[in-house]
Scaffold this active site. Structure first.
Site, short mmCIF file in Angstrom:
data_model
loop_
_atom_site.label_atom_id
_atom_site.label_comp_id
_atom_site.label_asym_id
_atom_site.label_seq_id
_atom_site.Cartn_x
_atom_site.Cartn_y
_atom_site.Cartn_z
CG HIS A 74 -2.12 -0.92 1.02
ND1 HIS A 74 -3.42 -0.48 0.96
CD2 HIS A 74 -2.17 -2.27 0.87
CE1 HIS A 74 -4.24 -1.50 0.78
NE2 HIS A 74 -3.50 -2.60 0.73
CG ASP A 90 7.57 7.70 -0.20
OD1 ASP A 90 6.67 6.91 0.17
OD2 ASP A 90 7.33 8.83 -0.67
CG HIS A 197 -4.03 -11.89 -1.94
ND1 HIS A 197 -4.97 -11.52 -2.88
CD2 HIS A 197 -3.52 -10.72 -1.44
CE1 HIS A 197 -5.03 -10.20 -2.96
NE2 HIS A 197 -4.16 -9.69 -2.09
#
Length: 358
Positions: A74, A90, A197
């Protein structure tokens, strides 16, 4: 004479090659006794130990290990090869957590940040280095996982990534592939990243926390690629999940996007080819993860500290159909290649327990 001259040339070539190889494999012994390719990596060994002890419950493939991998994805996917979509890998999701964890696609990441924040502050690493080191270390607690690469030296993030850069389970395959393409990933790399997953659990529905996506959630294997293909029933009702194909395995969740990708003509064979092919799956996943953790960075300005990452336990395999299931239960969408031959676990149909909270 000619023979002796040729022998001398060969000997000289071998000696030169050995010197070159020695230079390439030069090692540095840290004050703590560990050996690494770069002295800058020595500072990471105690941090790896801290992560295992304080974040991953002594080295378990549990909720925090799964969550660390999710946070890394994410964080990094907020990036565009065309510019204007964030700084990539980052650590902005950690540093600017009051902004990014509020994005709809990042639901549940606030709990991950809350767990990681105290450890992060103690390490003195940049947010990006911490997020992606934690992911690389956490996954090693899951048998069968690849030993991911890790690069040190990311600068602190300058701003939060913009919203709407993280694909969601309700997105169409076309939308998901387009978002990944904008970040520089091919359909094959998308499917490779979805191998994550196999050790993941639901974070999209707070009413059923910790619901795994396959029946072997503590093992990094291709079971998820098999079980997503098992024929299920449509979700009842008219809500946002209407039309979703539910997993036929009790206690297990199937993401709508995973099922759609497994059936789409652009990705169905890429999906099926992962089944019972551990080497292909881990190799492709490692390569795609290396690309992911370098988004927004120039590798030439980072230090390769991959040798500080622990070596995972091997996969015991092969995978099998869950008890009571067989090939007749598979919704095959790839007709170009044969479906692999698999045995079935003995016993009654399983009920998969939730992943316990840390």
């Amino acid at each position: 004479m000619a023979v002796r001259s040729l022998s001398a040339i060969i000997a000289l070539a071998l000696a030169t090659s050995q010197v070159a190889n020695a230079a390439l494999t030069k090692r540095f012994t840290c004050a703590t006794g560990q050996v690494t390719a770069h002295s800058a990596c020595c500072a990471l060994f105690p941090i790896v130990e801290k992560l295992q002890t304080e974040l991953f419950d002594g080295g378990e493939c549990g909720e925090e290990a799964h969550s660390a991998l999710r946070l890394a994805f994410h964080d990094a996917i907020g990036f565009s090869v065309n510019g204007g979509k964030g700084g990539g890998a980052d650590g902005s999701i950690l540093a600017f957590n009051s902004t990014e964890t509020l994005f709809h696609a990042n639901g549940g990441t606030d709990d991950i940040v809350a767990s990681q924040w105290p450890v992060f502050k103690e390490t003195k690493l940049s947010a990006g280095d911490f997020v992606h080191l934690a992911a690389a270390v956490g996954i090693t607690n899951c048998a069968g996982s690849p030993r991911l690469n890790f690069f040190l030296g990311r600068s602190p993030p300058r701003a939060a990534a913009p919203d709407l850069t993280v694909p969601e389970p309700t997105d169409s395959v076309t939308s998901i592939l387009a978002r990944f393409d904008d970040a520089g990933f091919s359909p094959a790399e998308v499917v490779a990243l979805l191998a994550s997953h196999t050790i993941a659990a639901a974070a999209i529905d707070p009413s059923i926390p910790g619901t795994p996506f396959d029946s072997t959630v503590e093992t990094f294997d291709s079971q998820v690629f098999l079980e997503v293909l098992l024929k299920g029933k449509l979700f009842p009702g008219n809500g946002p999940q209407s039309g979703e194909v539910l997993s036929p395995i009790a206690g297990e969740m199937r993401l709508q996007s995973d099922f759609a990708i497994s059936q789409d003509h652009r990705t169905a064979c890429l999906w099926q080819n992962m089944i019972n092919n551990q080497h292909l799956m881990v190799t492709n996943f490692k390569n795609a993860m290396t690309k992911l953790q370098l988004l927004g960075h120039n590798e030439d300005f980072l230090t390769d500290c991959s040798d500080v990452i622990p070596t995972p336990a091997p996969f015991a395999g092969p995978i099998k159909f869950p008890a009571s299931f067989s090939k007749k239960d598979v919704q095959i969408a790839c007709v170009q290649s044969a479906f692999p031959s698999l045995a079935t676990v003995a016993g009654p149909a399983p009920t998969i327990p939730p992943v316990p909270p840390s």
